[in-house]
Design a protein around this motif. Structure first.
Motif, mmCIF file in Angstrom:
data_model
loop_
_atom_site.group_PDB
_atom_site.id
_atom_site.type_symbol
_atom_site.label_atom_id
_atom_site.label_comp_id
_atom_site.label_asym_id
_atom_site.label_seq_id
_atom_site.Cartn_x
_atom_site.Cartn_y
_atom_site.Cartn_z
ATOM 1 N N GLU A 1 -14.061 24.074 113.878
ATOM 2 C CA GLU A 1 -14.606 25.010 114.635
ATOM 3 C C GLU A 1 -14.403 26.526 114.304
ATOM 4 O OE1 GLU A 1 -14.330 24.166 118.944
ATOM 5 O OE2 GLU A 1 -15.544 25.819 119.378
ATOM 6 N N GLY B 1 -15.430 18.697 123.830
ATOM 7 C CA GLY B 1 -15.603 19.732 124.396
ATOM 8 C C GLY B 1 -14.352 20.652 124.678
ATOM 9 N N THR B 2 -13.155 19.866 124.173
ATOM 10 C CA THR B 2 -12.095 20.714 124.395
ATOM 11 C C THR B 2 -11.300 20.569 122.832
ATOM 12 O OG1 THR B 2 -9.739 19.454 124.674
ATOM 13 C CG2 THR B 2 -11.495 19.032 126.381
ATOM 14 N N ALA B 3 -10.861 21.484 122.175
ATOM 15 C CA ALA B 3 -10.555 21.695 120.839
ATOM 16 C C ALA B 3 -9.216 20.860 120.853
ATOM 17 C CB ALA B 3 -10.072 23.072 120.590
ATOM 18 N N GLU C 1 -4.159 31.759 127.718
ATOM 19 C CA GLU C 1 -5.789 32.286 127.844
ATOM 20 C C GLU C 1 -5.807 33.269 129.198
ATOM 21 O OE1 GLU C 1 -8.554 28.960 128.304
ATOM 22 O OE2 GLU C 1 -10.140 30.689 128.194
ATOM 23 N N GLY D 1 -19.273 25.841 120.754
ATOM 24 C CA GLY D 1 -18.690 27.135 120.972
ATOM 25 C C GLY D 1 -19.539 27.623 122.308
ATOM 26 N N SER D 2 -18.895 28.910 122.488
ATOM 27 C CA SER D 2 -19.545 29.443 123.772
ATOM 28 C C SER D 2 -20.236 30.679 123.435
ATOM 29 C CB SER D 2 -18.658 30.103 124.608
ATOM 30 O OG SER D 2 -17.684 30.878 124.003
ATOM 31 N N VAL E 1 -6.059 25.102 130.848
ATOM 32 C CA VAL E 1 -7.377 24.054 131.182
ATOM 33 C C VAL E 1 -8.086 24.464 129.937
ATOM 34 C CG1 VAL E 1 -9.202 23.678 132.622
ATOM 35 C CG2 VAL E 1 -7.112 24.565 133.701
ATOM 36 N N ASP E 2 -7.847 23.391 128.822
ATOM 37 C CA ASP E 2 -8.759 23.552 127.772
ATOM 38 C C ASP E 2 -9.912 22.546 127.891
ATOM 39 O OD1 ASP E 2 -9.331 24.113 125.136
ATOM 40 O OD2 ASP E 2 -8.736 22.196 124.299
ATOM 41 N N GLY E 3 -11.073 23.155 127.945
ATOM 42 C CA GLY E 3 -12.313 22.306 128.283
ATOM 43 C C GLY E 3 -12.699 22.950 129.685
ATOM 44 N N THR E 4 -12.703 24.182 129.672
ATOM 45 C CA THR E 4 -13.135 24.852 131.227
ATOM 46 C C THR E 4 -14.505 24.393 131.456
ATOM 47 O OG1 THR E 4 -11.677 26.734 130.142
ATOM 48 C CG2 THR E 4 -12.886 27.051 132.257
ATOM 49 N N ILE F 1 -12.701 29.281 118.134
ATOM 50 C CA ILE F 1 -11.887 28.837 119.389
ATOM 51 C C ILE F 1 -10.738 29.902 119.307
ATOM 52 C CG2 ILE F 1 -11.695 26.367 119.454
ATOM 53 C CD1 ILE F 1 -10.006 28.202 116.648
ATOM 54 N N GLU G 1 -17.628 21.814 117.564
ATOM 55 C CA GLU G 1 -18.147 22.038 118.871
ATOM 56 C C GLU G 1 -19.409 23.390 118.750
ATOM 57 O OE1 GLU G 1 -17.456 20.887 122.018
ATOM 58 O OE2 GLU G 1 -15.786 19.741 121.509
ATOM 59 N N ASP H 1 -6.034 27.150 122.274
ATOM 60 C CA ASP H 1 -7.053 25.893 122.098
ATOM 61 C C ASP H 1 -6.381 24.918 121.021
ATOM 62 O OD1 ASP H 1 -8.802 27.018 123.926
ATOM 63 O OD2 ASP H 1 -9.865 27.806 122.287
ATOM 64 N N ASP I 1 -2.593 26.759 126.790
ATOM 65 C CA ASP I 1 -4.123 26.774 127.603
ATOM 66 C C ASP I 1 -4.013 25.824 128.682
ATOM 67 O OD1 ASP I 1 -6.488 26.733 128.415
ATOM 68 O OD2 ASP I 1 -7.761 26.574 126.577
HETATM 69 C C1 LIP Z 1 -12.851 25.816 124.606
HETATM 70 C C2 LIP Z 1 -12.487 24.929 123.588
HETATM 71 C C3 LIP Z 1 -13.955 24.434 122.998
HETATM 72 C C4 LIP Z 1 -14.497 25.362 122.511
HETATM 73 C C5 LIP Z 1 -15.009 26.635 123.319
HETATM 74 C C6 LIP Z 1 -13.391 27.210 123.719
HETATM 75 P P1 LIP Z 1 -11.440 26.759 126.787
HETATM 76 O O1 LIP Z 1 -11.847 26.412 125.331
HETATM 77 O O2 LIP Z 1 -11.637 23.860 123.731
HETATM 78 O O3 LIP Z 1 -13.672 23.201 122.183
HETATM 79 O O4 LIP Z 1 -15.715 24.936 121.758
HETATM 80 O O5 LIP Z 1 -15.492 27.638 122.379
HETATM 81 O O6 LIP Z 1 -12.641 27.700 123.171
HETATM 82 O O7 LIP Z 1 -12.325 27.844 126.839
HETATM 83 O O8 LIP Z 1 -12.214 25.560 127.713
HETATM 84 O O9 LIP Z 1 -10.122 26.718 127.090
#
Ligand code: LIP
Length: 255
Positions: free
Chosen positions: A186, A167-169, A43, A137-138, A65-68, A189, A135, A193, A63
């Motif tokens: 999802e 909150g983390t894929a 990432e 997502g963002s 930190v997945d779940g930033t 992603i 999720e 992730d 990644d």
């Molecule tokens: C996040 C995922 C989360 C998803 C976000 C994002 P990050 O990864 O793990 O589940 O909903 O869209 O991709 O940004 O925390 O590494």
């Protein structure tokens, strides 16, 4: 009193930053030193302008930190996700859910494990008895948000037992592998992730597919991971699919 809490919060932010950069350095720099001929997709490296392309070369898909968002808010699900592919196929995956201290691992043909205990997906075939993870997502584009809600609404009303998402894929996929939830889907992603979680799901006996029912494409930013094909295909029927810009869109190379 206000100042006291502000100090505490500043301390928490500094601590979080320190932990994050430790993980980042450990994962990225250590691997580049140890395996200098391997390729690397992460990432942070992609954000810094490095290519995001999966070739036949041994490739780490990481990644740190997945779940930033969770990490920033102190929401207690954060994972380190490390996938490794050769000839564009996943060889192994490691997901460390740090706060829970759960180490998920899987190697092709050798099963999936959590802290050394073998993992098996749920044997549930009835969608009405299932829990589905997803999720929001963002992406806050209203059309995308509408599609996300529409899919969730349709899936919830099948009906199913419930919808979850931590909150983390990577962790959502490990929950499929553990049999706690029947499926996770999802759109939006990134490959880093889901790469490690993908092999953990299949080695636990689960299936992967695209949200349109075709084969999973790691770079497509769309995923369905499920305990079996029946559940996966049932969910696919309800998903309002859309197509985000591919991870490899700007770096695609010819075969
Ligand atoms: C996040 C995922 C989360 C998803 C976000 C994002 P990050 O990864 O793990 O589940 O909903 O869209 O991709 O940004 O925390 O590494």
């Amino acid at each position: 009193m206000t100042d006291l809490w502000q100090n505490a919060m500043d301390h928490a932010v500094a601590l979080a930053r320190k932990a994050g950069s430790l993980v980042r350095d450990a994962v990225q720099n250590d691997m580049k030193e140890k395996f200098p001929t391997h390729s690397f997709i992460g990432e942070e490296s992609v954000a810094a302008g490095e290519p995001c392309v999966l070739t036949d070369n041994p490739t780490w898909i990481v990644d740190p930190v997945d779940g930033t968002t969770n990490f920033v808010h102190g929401y207690p699900f954060v994972a380190v996700s490390i996938g490794f592919a050769v000839d564009r196929k996943l060889e192994f995956g490691v997901v460390y859910s740090c706060i829970e201290d759960k180490m998920y691992t899987a190697r092709k043909g050798k099963g999936a494990f959590c802290n050394g205990q073998i993992l098996n997906v749920s044997d549930q075939k009835e969608i009405s008895q299932s829990i589905i993870a997803t999720e929001f997502g963002s992406n806050r584009d209203i059309e995308v948000v509408d599609k996300i809600f529409s899919s969730m609404r349709k899936i919830l009303c099948l009906p199913i037992h419930g919808i979850r998402g931590v909150g983390t894929a990577a962790t959502n996929m490990c929950l499929v592998a553990s049999g706690c939830v029947e499926a996770y889907y999802e759109i939006g992603i990134h490959c880093w992730d889901i790469a490690a979680g993908a092999i953990i799901v299949t080695e636990a006996g689960g299936v992967l597919m695209d949200v349109d029912g075709g084969p999973l494409d790691l770079m497509s930013r769309r995923v369905v991971a499920a305990n079996n094909k029946i559940i996966a295909e049932r969910i696919v029927k309800e998903i309002d699919a859309f197509t985000p810009l591919r991870d490899d869109a700007s770096t695609e190379t010819e075969d």
